[in-house]
Design a protein around this motif. Structure first.
Motif, mmCIF file in Angstrom:
data_model
loop_
_atom_site.group_PDB
_atom_site.id
_atom_site.type_symbol
_atom_site.label_atom_id
_atom_site.label_comp_id
_atom_site.label_asym_id
_atom_site.label_seq_id
_atom_site.Cartn_x
_atom_site.Cartn_y
_atom_site.Cartn_z
ATOM 1 N N HIS A 22 0.812 -1.206 0.000
ATOM 2 C CA HIS A 22 0.000 0.000 0.000
ATOM 3 C C HIS A 22 0.852 1.264 0.000
ATOM 4 N N TYR A 23 2.120 1.116 0.320
ATOM 5 C CA TYR A 23 3.012 2.272 0.406
ATOM 6 C C TYR A 23 4.206 2.134 -0.540
ATOM 7 N N ARG A 35 3.063 7.958 2.609
ATOM 8 C CA ARG A 35 1.605 8.044 2.616
ATOM 9 C C ARG A 35 1.050 7.350 1.374
ATOM 10 N N GLU A 36 -0.168 6.859 1.509
ATOM 11 C CA GLU A 36 -0.820 6.222 0.367
ATOM 12 C C GLU A 36 -1.186 7.243 -0.704
ATOM 13 N N GLU A 37 -1.472 8.476 -0.297
ATOM 14 C CA GLU A 37 -1.812 9.513 -1.265
ATOM 15 C C GLU A 37 -0.627 9.796 -2.196
ATOM 16 N N ARG A 82 1.634 7.655 -3.047
ATOM 17 C CA ARG A 82 1.725 6.509 -3.961
ATOM 18 C C ARG A 82 0.739 6.649 -5.118
ATOM 19 N N GLU A 83 -0.488 7.021 -4.814
ATOM 20 C CA GLU A 83 -1.484 7.188 -5.873
ATOM 21 C C GLU A 83 -1.106 8.328 -6.810
ATOM 22 N N HIS A 107 1.975 -1.532 -9.670
ATOM 23 C CA HIS A 107 1.759 -1.990 -8.298
ATOM 24 C C HIS A 107 2.900 -2.919 -7.876
#
Length: 511
Positions: free
Chosen positions: A102-103, A201-203, A205-206, A263
């Motif tokens: 996720h990170y 943070r996941e943000e 990554r996105e 991913h």
């Protein structure tokens, strides 16, 4: 504890849920088959068991049809609900449990000369505009796997000795021959072209995925015009092209390498030595392995095993066969079913080895390919004698339902017995051989003995194949003749076997 703390991930939970489902599913089929055996008594009535006539004889065929329909509908409903529950467990784990994927993201397209993590980190920070947490370069060490594992073991051993886990006298901390060449060997390791980026943070990554998707889309849209203008002899147009593409070179690594981002899998599922393997080569190896195994199974079943079934088919019309004929038939059947069971173990081992040599990057993909190939190959190996015999004798006779059920029942319990005996024997032999090796060696270090005594990884994929193979044989027997006593006994045996596997595998996995 596995469910509460996620010590080993969601894989063990899914496997033991699968075994528990097989136990409940087998219990349901036992009840349905028992009802199938009681239906003729309900239609005719029986004074021996004090059962009156409950079903009119005129409706007996309708009741049998409804019972078969009920069995199939309940089985389908149970399988669909189990699949939905497994999917729900996976989704819950992904949404609620923290995972490194996720990170993190996996980038590809880097040249082999990439060695500096600082250079890669600076490139991503310049493109994204914010600081990334860390960079991990996947080096190509497929030819130096033993060297890397030995150096990792040495570092762990030194740390254990310094922390006082065991005395330094029990550790092999003396200088190794050629230790001065370690730096040279490490400098010779090239980049595999893959890099892992870790974010805080996941943000972030996105955003990185969206940013590089836009960059790749822009580069693909500009590529035709670039090729068209690059062939032009007009120097002024070429200069204008260079000025126009100068801004796009800033998003290329070292100004010329286009990077793709995707991913990242879980770190525990990554097989680092397989990054350079080509996808087409993997597909070719798996397909060749699968087709070769099927050909071997068909030839062996037709030439070696099918004559035993044909031998028993030749005595179908004989009302009272002699004792010698029965003994020969039983002996030949026993030899064939034992050979089939042993052949299944050899095929599973060979397929597992070939799948490992196919160089899958992710362990999950390797297990999926192995499970599909092993399941169909072992199932064909168990049923090939009956299939070939029915094809050969088709014009004059056919394999009767009782004969097919008898062969499948013998194959079922023999495969169960051989599978458990092979697993127990291999574990016992490995443990005692390592034990006597450590006791007789005077120079073995703690780290070397610890690695030798460490049990192998639990074979989740192999156990799933074995259970699916046994379940399929039982379901084939139910489809052939649900009123047979051997079918009912096979389902009861499957129930007991799944209960045993549930507790035995939990003990083995915990150990």
């Amino acid at each position: 504890n596995v469910r509460r703390h996620s010590v080993s991930g969601v894989g063990p939970m899914l496997y033991f849920n699968f075994v528990g489902f097989l136990a409940v599913f087998s219990f349901m089929l036992v009840l349905l088959l028992l009802l199938r055996h009681l239906l003729p008594m309900m239609a005719e009535g029986s004074d021996a068991v004090f059962m009156p006539q409950l079903i009119p004889l005129s409706q007996f065929e309708l009741i049998l049809t409804l019972h078969a329909l009920l069995m199939y509908l309940l089985s389908l409903t149970a399988v669909v609900r189990w699949a939905a529950s497994q999917d729900n467990v996976t989704r819950t784990d992904i949404q609620q449990e923290p995972h490194l994927r996720h990170y993190a993201l996996m980038a590809q397209g880097f040249p082999k000369s990439t060695r500096s993590a600082h250079e890669v980190k600076a490139f991503f920070e310049s493109v994204l505009g914010f600081e990334v947490e860390g960079i991990s370069i996947a080096f190509d060490h497929s030819e130096e796997v033993e060297f890397v594992q030995e150096r990792i073991s040495r570092v762990i051993e030194k740390s254990d000795a310094q922390l006082g886990v065991y005395p330094a006298e029990l550790a092999a901390l003396e200088a190794h021959v050629g230790e001065s060449q370690d730096g040279y060997i490490l400098d010779c390791l090239l980049c595999s072209g893959y890099v892992f980026i870790v974010f805080s943070r996941e943000e972030d990554r996105e955003f990185c995925m969206r940013r590089f998707a836009e960059i790749n889309q822009q580069m693909h849209s500009r590529q035709p015009s670039y090729q068209q203008d690059s062939d032009s002899d007009n120097e002024e147009a070429q200069a204008l092209l260079d000025n126009r593409s100068g801004s796009s070179r800033a998003v290329l690594f070292r100004g010329k390498f286009q990077i793709g981002v995707g991913h990242a899998p879980e770190p525990c599922c990554i097989q680092w030595q397989n990054f350079l393997a080509r996808k087409r080569a993997k597909l070719v190896r798996v397909v060749a392995m699968f087709l070769g195994s099927l050909m071997l199974v068909l030839v062996t079943g037709a030439v070696v095993f099918a004559p035993a079934v044909l031998y028993e088919m030749s005595y179908v019309d004989i009302q009272k066969p002699s004792k010698s004929q029965l003994r020969i038939a039983l002996l030949e059947q026993a030899v064939v079913v034992v050979s089939v069971a042993v052949g299944n173990r050899l095929l599973v081992g060979a397929l597992l080895r070939v799948t490992q040599l196919s160089a899958f990057v992710e362990k999950a993909n390797e297990d999926c390919a192995f499970m599909v190939c092993a399941f169909f190959v072992t199932l064909l190996n168990s049923t090939a004698p009956l299939i070939v015999a029915s094809i050969v004798a088709a014009p004059s006779t056919q394999v009767t339902r009782p004969l097919a059920v008898r062969w499948l029942f013998a194959t079922l319990w023999t495969c169960m017995l051989v599978t458990e005996f092979a697993g127990l024997f291999s574990q016992t032999f490995t443990y005692w051989s390592v034990f006597f090796w450590a006791r007789q060696s005077k120079n073995v270090s703690v780290r070397e003995a610890e690695v030798a005594f460490t049990t192998t990884e639990f074979p989740f994929a192999t156990r799933r194949v074995d259970l699916l193979h046994c379940l399929t044989l039982v379901l084939v027997m139910v489809a052939i003749d649900s009123s047979s006593l051997l079918t009912f006994c096979a389902q009861c045996l499957m129930l007991l076997y799944t209960i045993y596997v549930y507790f035995a595998d939990k003990y083995t996995f915990s150990r």
